[in-house]
Design a protein around this motif. Structure first.
Motif, short mmCIF file in Angstrom:
data_model
loop_
_atom_site.label_atom_id
_atom_site.label_comp_id
_atom_site.label_asym_id
_atom_site.label_seq_id
_atom_site.Cartn_x
_atom_site.Cartn_y
_atom_site.Cartn_z
N VAL A 279 -17.90 5.79 -0.60
CA VAL A 279 -18.59 4.79 -0.83
C VAL A 279 -17.87 4.20 -2.19
N TYR A 280 -17.55 5.22 -3.16
CA TYR A 280 -16.89 4.58 -4.68
C TYR A 280 -15.78 3.97 -4.30
N TRP A 281 -14.64 4.61 -3.34
CA TRP A 281 -13.59 4.11 -3.21
C TRP A 281 -13.60 2.82 -2.29
N LEU A 282 -14.56 2.64 -1.33
CA LEU A 282 -14.78 1.27 -0.71
C LEU A 282 -15.29 0.30 -1.64
N ALA A 283 -16.03 0.32 -2.49
CA ALA A 283 -16.34 -0.48 -3.53
C ALA A 283 -15.27 -0.79 -4.42
N ARG A 284 -14.43 0.07 -4.84
CA ARG A 284 -13.20 -0.60 -5.51
C ARG A 284 -12.49 -1.46 -4.64
N MET A 285 -12.28 -1.13 -3.53
CA MET A 285 -11.37 -2.00 -2.76
C MET A 285 -12.27 -3.47 -2.47
N ILE A 286 -13.47 -3.43 -2.26
CA ILE A 286 -14.33 -4.59 -2.02
C ILE A 286 -14.22 -5.43 -3.40
N ALA A 287 -14.56 -4.83 -4.43
CA ALA A 287 -14.55 -5.52 -5.70
C ALA A 287 -13.00 -5.98 -5.92
N GLY A 288 -12.01 -5.38 -5.55
CA GLY A 288 -10.84 -6.02 -5.80
C GLY A 288 -10.23 -7.01 -4.77
N GLY A 289 -10.94 -7.35 -3.91
CA GLY A 289 -10.86 -8.18 -2.96
C GLY A 289 -9.88 -7.83 -1.82
N GLU A 290 -9.95 -6.65 -1.51
CA GLU A 290 -9.20 -6.05 -0.28
C GLU A 290 -9.54 -6.80 1.23
N ASP A 291 -8.39 -6.89 1.87
CA ASP A 291 -8.82 -7.36 3.16
C ASP A 291 -9.79 -6.55 3.95
N ILE A 292 -11.20 -6.93 4.29
CA ILE A 292 -12.03 -6.12 5.19
C ILE A 292 -11.41 -5.60 6.38
N LYS A 293 -10.63 -6.40 6.86
CA LYS A 293 -10.07 -5.89 8.32
C LYS A 293 -9.28 -4.77 7.97
N PHE A 294 -8.56 -4.81 6.89
CA PHE A 294 -7.60 -3.64 6.48
C PHE A 294 -8.57 -2.43 6.44
N ILE A 295 -9.59 -2.49 5.70
CA ILE A 295 -10.33 -1.39 5.44
C ILE A 295 -11.03 -0.82 6.79
N ALA A 296 -11.50 -1.67 7.68
CA ALA A 296 -12.05 -1.40 8.97
C ALA A 296 -10.96 -0.69 10.02
N ARG A 297 -10.02 -1.36 9.95
CA ARG A 297 -8.58 -0.44 10.73
C ARG A 297 -8.37 0.77 10.17
N ARG A 298 -8.56 0.98 8.99
CA ARG A 298 -8.19 2.57 8.51
C ARG A 298 -9.29 3.30 9.00
N MET A 299 -10.50 2.76 9.04
CA MET A 299 -11.63 3.88 9.63
C MET A 299 -11.57 4.13 10.97
#
Length: 425
Positions: free
Chosen positions: A262-282
């Motif tokens: 959850v912490y590293w997820l928050a870092r990505m969200i706060a940094g504006g990472e593409d949410i689809k990129f995150i979901a694809r990796r999961m």
């Protein structure tokens, strides 16, 4: 001069020469410049990150081509708004002889029926469509509309271009406000902007306005953070941190730590990472690291990917968090991942081994005469829908590629395989 005009609007480029960072489109050999020089304007989709100049380019194209400019936002406009613009555009055509430009911001937010409502007008040439999107048009724009438009990719502004933009904003602010500010450090401004030029200029204006009537004449990271009142999320979507943080995110889930996930997820969200990129990796992790230990993980991860496409930010963070926690606490197995890797390695070593005769298809009499399919045993004709027979080429018929993992689900699978195949398992 109207002092109420935002600095970002004052600095909006009026010509292609003024546009920062898109030289592949606006330079001397750039495709958009050639389009304007040759007067060969067609419908197009501008695809790129926020604040890279999509709206600006659309307005410049309209101005330089001498065409009326209509602008709609897909967030607040519907089919009726589109039809009203098209009707007005048809009238404009009669008077000027030039098809007006219809610019649709965030066109990916239009649903299929809304996008379909544009097709006839584009085909008839009543309008020249310019769509702007931060999402991949291949997935977000209907194929019929996509085939009638040219897609142009806008690149994220480089660090150097963002530094240059700070200097431009600073100079304009000092001239307009009769101040003499200098910028000691630029990192906080750039980090806060996330690469968005508009957000960068707005932050410069906000910070300098705060210190305009103070003794401060030089600003750096400390002053910027004090005004913006939030810690800069050290996250570069296009740099090394992008890979480091997604690596930490994956390893946290693989290692069973929901807190790290959850912490590293928050870092990505706060940094504006593409949410689809995150979901694809999961999605990948659900198969690679959880696999048959909990097959439902793949279903959950896929549902997450579908849901965030519908919901979008900011609520997508909740769905991503739920999925990340679920994957982190799920039992783990990489047996399917290892099996396919082993199989691919084997194929490279052994080449195209022949398919055993009893497994071959026999659609013709000749093939049947050659014993294709002969002695194949139809599993459903036997008790328990199983009968022992070879399914691998003769040369490797006793090879075992799948090794069940050490978890509750695969222990049951192992017991069943041993019961059926005996010593093979």
């Amino acid at each position: 001069m109207n002092q109420n005009i935002p600095l970002a609007e004052k600095l909006r480029p009026k010509t292609l020469d003024d546009v920062l960072g898109q030289e592949h489109l606006t330079g001397e050999r750039g495709t958009l410049r050639k389009m304007l020089v040759n007067n060969t304007l067609n419908s197009l989709i501008l695809w790129g990150p926020p604040g890279t100049g999509k709206t600006t380019l659309a307005e410049i194209i309209s101005e330089k081509s001498g065409r009326k400019f209509y602008k709609l936002s897909a967030v607040s406009s519907g089919v009726k708004d589109v039809r009203d613009v098209i009707e007005d555009a048809k009238k404009q055509n009669l008077f000027s002889g030039k098809s007006p430009i219809l610019f649709i911001d965030e066109i990916h937010r239009f649903n299929k029926s809304q996008q379909d409502s544009l097709l006839h007008a584009v085909e008839k040439g009543w309008i020249v469509l310019i769509g702007a999107t931060t999402e991949n048009p291949s997935f977000e724009v209907v194929s019929a509309l996509l085939s009638r438009s040219q897609v142009y990719i806008l690149k994220a502004l480089t660090y150097e271009k963002l530094e240059e933009l700070i200097d431009i904003a600073l100079d304009r602010f000092n001239r307009d406000e009769d101040t003499s500010f200098t910028v000691r450090e630029k990192e906080a401004f750039i980090q806060y902007s996330g690469g968005d030029a508009r957000k960068l200029i707005n932050s410069v204006e906000l910070v300098l306005n705060q210190y305009k009537n103070s003794a401060v004449s030089e600003v750096g990271n400390e002053e910027v953070m004090e005004v913006l009142q939030e810690t800069m999320a050290l996250y570069d979507k296009n740099g090394e941190q992008h890979y480091d943080i997604i690596s930490a995110f994956i390893k946290s889930m693989r290692g069973g730590d929901p807190n790290g996930a959850v912490y590293w997820l928050a870092r990505m969200i706060a940094g504006g990472e593409d949410i689809k990129f995150i979901a694809r990796r999961m999605l990948i992790l659900a198969s690679e690291d959880i696999g048959l230990a909990n097959p439902n993980a793949l279903v959950i991860a896929n549902s997450c990917f579908q849901a965030i496409n519908i919901i979008g930010n900011p609520e997508a963070r909740i769905i991503l968090s739920e999925t990340a926690v679920y994957l982190a606490v799920s039992p783990k197995s990489n047996s399917a991942y290892m099996a396919i890797n082993e199989a691919l390695s084997l194929v490279k070593k052994t080449g195209n081994l022949p398919v055993p005769l009893h497994l071959r298809n026999a659609p013709t009499k000749l093939m049947k005469d050659l014993d294709y399919g002969k002695e194949y045993k139809y599993a459903h004709s036997y008790e328990g829908n199983f009968v022992s027979q070879d399914f691998l080429p003769e040369e490797i018929k006793n090879l075992r590629l799948y090794e069940p993992g050490n978890n509750a689900t695969e222990k049951k699978i192992h017991d069943e395989l041993k019961k059926k195949w005996g010593d093979k398992y």
